[in-house]
Motif scaffolding. Structure first.
Motif, PDB file in Angstrom:
ATOM      1  N   ILE A   6      65.819   9.434  12.175  1.00  0.00           N
ATOM      2  CA  ILE A   6      65.184   8.589  11.150  1.00  0.00           C
ATOM      3  C   ILE A   6      65.562   7.126  11.358  1.00  0.00           C
ATOM      4  CG2 ILE A   6      65.159   8.076   8.683  1.00  0.00           C
ATOM      5  CD1 ILE A   6      65.489  11.061   8.150  1.00  0.00           C
ATOM      6  N   GLY A   7      66.868   6.885  11.567  1.00  0.00           N
ATOM      7  CA  GLY A   7      67.305   5.494  11.711  1.00  0.00           C
ATOM      8  C   GLY A   7      66.670   4.788  12.892  1.00  0.00           C
ATOM      9  N   PHE A   8      66.622   5.424  14.047  1.00  0.00           N
ATOM     10  CA  PHE A   8      66.062   4.751  15.215  1.00  0.00           C
ATOM     11  C   PHE A   8      64.560   4.943  15.328  1.00  0.00           C
ATOM     12  CE2 PHE A   8      70.099   3.450  16.661  1.00  0.00           C
ATOM     13  CZ  PHE A   8      69.824   2.401  17.526  1.00  0.00           C
ATOM     14  N   GLY A   9      64.006   5.933  14.643  1.00  0.00           N
ATOM     15  CA  GLY A   9      62.551   6.007  14.578  1.00  0.00           C
ATOM     16  C   GLY A   9      61.966   4.803  13.865  1.00  0.00           C
ATOM     17  N   VAL A  10      62.656   4.360  12.824  1.00  0.00           N
ATOM     18  CA  VAL A  10      62.217   3.152  12.110  1.00  0.00           C
ATOM     19  C   VAL A  10      62.346   1.925  13.005  1.00  0.00           C
ATOM     20  CG1 VAL A  10      62.692   1.680  10.128  1.00  0.00           C
ATOM     21  CG2 VAL A  10      62.781   4.152   9.876  1.00  0.00           C
ATOM     22  N   ASN A  11      63.429   1.852  13.789  1.00  0.00           N
ATOM     23  CA  ASN A  11      63.586   0.727  14.721  1.00  0.00           C
ATOM     24  C   ASN A  11      62.488   0.719  15.777  1.00  0.00           C
ATOM     25  OD1 ASN A  11      65.839  -0.635  13.737  1.00  0.00           O
ATOM     26  ND2 ASN A  11      67.248   0.804  14.683  1.00  0.00           N
ATOM     27  N   ILE A  12      62.162   1.890  16.298  1.00  0.00           N
ATOM     28  CA  ILE A  12      61.087   1.987  17.291  1.00  0.00           C
ATOM     29  C   ILE A  12      59.760   1.539  16.685  1.00  0.00           C
ATOM     30  CG2 ILE A  12      59.706   3.645  18.611  1.00  0.00           C
ATOM     31  CD1 ILE A  12      62.269   5.169  19.194  1.00  0.00           C
ATOM     32  N   VAL A  59      62.985  13.315  17.538  1.00  0.00           N
ATOM     33  CA  VAL A  59      62.695  12.952  16.143  1.00  0.00           C
ATOM     34  C   VAL A  59      62.348  11.470  16.035  1.00  0.00           C
ATOM     35  CG1 VAL A  59      63.669  12.810  13.815  1.00  0.00           C
ATOM     36  CG2 VAL A  59      64.112  14.820  15.232  1.00  0.00           C
ATOM     37  N   ALA A  60      63.101  10.619  16.730  1.00  0.00           N
ATOM     38  CA  ALA A  60      62.823   9.181  16.691  1.00  0.00           C
ATOM     39  C   ALA A  60      61.464   8.859  17.303  1.00  0.00           C
ATOM     40  CB  ALA A  60      63.925   8.416  17.433  1.00  0.00           C
ATOM     41  N   THR A  61      61.081   9.573  18.359  1.00  0.00           N
ATOM     42  CA  THR A  61      59.773   9.347  18.972  1.00  0.00           C
ATOM     43  C   THR A  61      58.645   9.684  18.011  1.00  0.00           C
ATOM     44  OG1 THR A  61      60.647   9.793  21.174  1.00  0.00           O
ATOM     45  CG2 THR A  61      58.274  10.006  20.885  1.00  0.00           C
ATOM     46  N   LEU A  62      58.738  10.837  17.368  1.00  0.00           N
ATOM     47  CA  LEU A  62      57.686  11.241  16.431  1.00  0.00           C
ATOM     48  C   LEU A  62      57.581  10.265  15.260  1.00  0.00           C
ATOM     49  CD1 LEU A  62      58.280  15.116  16.332  1.00  0.00           C
ATOM     50  CD2 LEU A  62      56.465  13.867  17.531  1.00  0.00           C
ATOM     51  N   ILE A  63      58.707   9.934  14.647  1.00  0.00           N
ATOM     52  CA  ILE A  63      58.677   9.025  13.495  1.00  0.00           C
ATOM     53  C   ILE A  63      58.222   7.634  13.912  1.00  0.00           C
ATOM     54  CG2 ILE A  63      60.125   7.888  11.771  1.00  0.00           C
ATOM     55  CD1 ILE A  63      61.785  10.418  11.611  1.00  0.00           C
ATOM     56  N   GLY A  64      58.750   7.134  15.031  1.00  0.00           N
ATOM     57  CA  GLY A  64      58.402   5.782  15.458  1.00  0.00           C
ATOM     58  C   GLY A  64      56.943   5.636  15.829  1.00  0.00           C
ATOM     59  N   LEU A  65      56.394   6.590  16.590  1.00  0.00           N
ATOM     60  CA  LEU A  65      54.990   6.481  17.000  1.00  0.00           C
ATOM     61  C   LEU A  65      54.040   6.642  15.821  1.00  0.00           C
ATOM     62  CD1 LEU A  65      54.890   8.372  20.420  1.00  0.00           C
ATOM     63  CD2 LEU A  65      54.938   5.914  19.989  1.00  0.00           C
TER      64      LEU A  65
END
Length: 352
Positions: free
Chosen positions: A208-214, A149-155
């Motif tokens: 969500i939290g770490f996707g934003v950080n990424i 989830v973090a990868t998808l949101i971050g990229l």
């Protein structure tokens, strides 16, 4: 005499003249040498083909060079061993555990570590080793799900914030600044208050939290690489923005992305344990290291050793993921390897 000698070199030679035969022999020998040279050329072509094969083999070895560099690092080696151990334990627990993790044995409450309970039992007589093995499945599932989830949101946010028009870039930057102000645990509590406590709440909230950080860390790197010569050349050759992103931009920001992703997965493990401890994570019927820690900490003054095992499992997993991320960054980032080589090179002696 002088005139006659001067005319001798121009004299026609007869077919039977020995000197003519010698010349023909030399010519034949020259032809033989030419043939030999052709043979050598053919041999050279064979060597060239062999060299091409060696070059292909070298290319294959070069693709796996980062694995050798990762294993050469002590941090990377420790991280690989820990992560592989946790992954294999979770896979094994899918099919076998020493005892049923939820089996209650009142007669065997608080058994000390030994045979057959290697790590002892808890207040309900459940085998702690079986609970840890079953909890590893939950930990791996949460870490992988939150990482995805973090990868998808971050990229997506990083690409929108780096490759689009100025108005879209500024809007994405403002959105990232707003979302990054919400802690991961607060997002998880907000979601669990609406949908109830479950592993999906932990996965989505950490994602969500770490996707934003990424996205916040990766977006400037994408902007930096976007103005490189090879990216401009790819755009001039007709590559679409997606092709340029896939071929040139993502491989060059991969080291930064890998470190952020490993930290996100480590925080996912901590968040799952913490939220399960607080009652917002895994349900009571799901084996979890956080739930086990919550159940055992009540008896820490009477049976302190039982609390050590879930706490040690959480600590080693988080430490292994963090060190694996650092090792992957050092192994895949060419600038760091060049800096280490320059630092390790012997300095010339200064003669005063």
């Amino acid at each position: 005499m002088t005139l006659r000698r001067a005319q001798e070199p121009g004299r026609a030679r007869r077919p039977g003249d020995p000197s003519t035969s010698s010349g023909t022999g030399r010519a034949g020998s020259g032809t033989g040498r030419a043939g030999s040279g052709t043979g050598r050329a053919g041999s050279g072509t064979g060597r060239a083909g062999s060299g091409t094969g060696r070059a292909g083999s070298g290319t294959g070895r070069g693709r796996l060079a980062w694995l050798r560099r990762l294993w050469a690092l002590s941090t990377g080696r420790f991280g690989v061993i820990v992560v592989l151990t946790i992954g294999l334990t979770a896979l094994l627990a899918r099919f076998w555990t020493p005892f049923d993790p939820q089996r209650v044995d009142v007669a065997g409450r608080w058994d000390a570590p030994g045979i057959p309970h290697l790590l002892g039992t808890d207040g309900s007589g459940r085998d702690i080793l079986s609970l840890l093995m079953a909890g590893a499945r939950t930990t791996v599932w949460v870490a992988l799900g939150a990482g995805l989830v973090a990868t998808l949101i971050g990229l997506v946010l990083a690409a929108l914030g780096a490759l689009t028009t100025r108005s879209v870039r500024e809007s994405v930057a403002v959105l990232v600044d707003i979302l990054i102000a919400f802690p991961v645990l607060l997002i998880a509590m907000m979601l669990s208050s609406v949908w109830g406590g479950s592993l999906w709440v932990v996965i989505v909230s950490v994602g969500i939290g770490f996707g934003v950080n990424i996205a916040r860390v990766t977006r400037p790197e994408l902007r930096r690489v976007l103005h490189s010569d090879f990216v401009v050349a790819g755009r001039a050759s007709g590559l679409t923005p997606f092709q340029n992103l896939w071929r040139h931009l993502l491989p060059n920001v991969a080291p930064v992305f890998i470190v952020q992703l490993s930290w996100g997965m480590a925080v996912a493990v901590l968040a799952e344990a913490g939220l399960s401890y607080l009652g917002f994570g895994a349900p009571p019927t799901e084996p979890s290291w956080g739930l086990l820690l919550k159940d055992l900490q009540t008896y820490i003054s009477v049976h302190p050793l039982s609390v050590v095992w879930p706490g040690l499992a959480i600590t080693l997993t988080v430490l292994g993921l963090n060190l694996l991320g650092d090792g992957l960054r050092e192994a895949t980032d060419p600038t760091l390897s060049r800096r280490r080589s320059a630092a390790a090179a012997p300095q010339p002696a200064v003669v005063s």
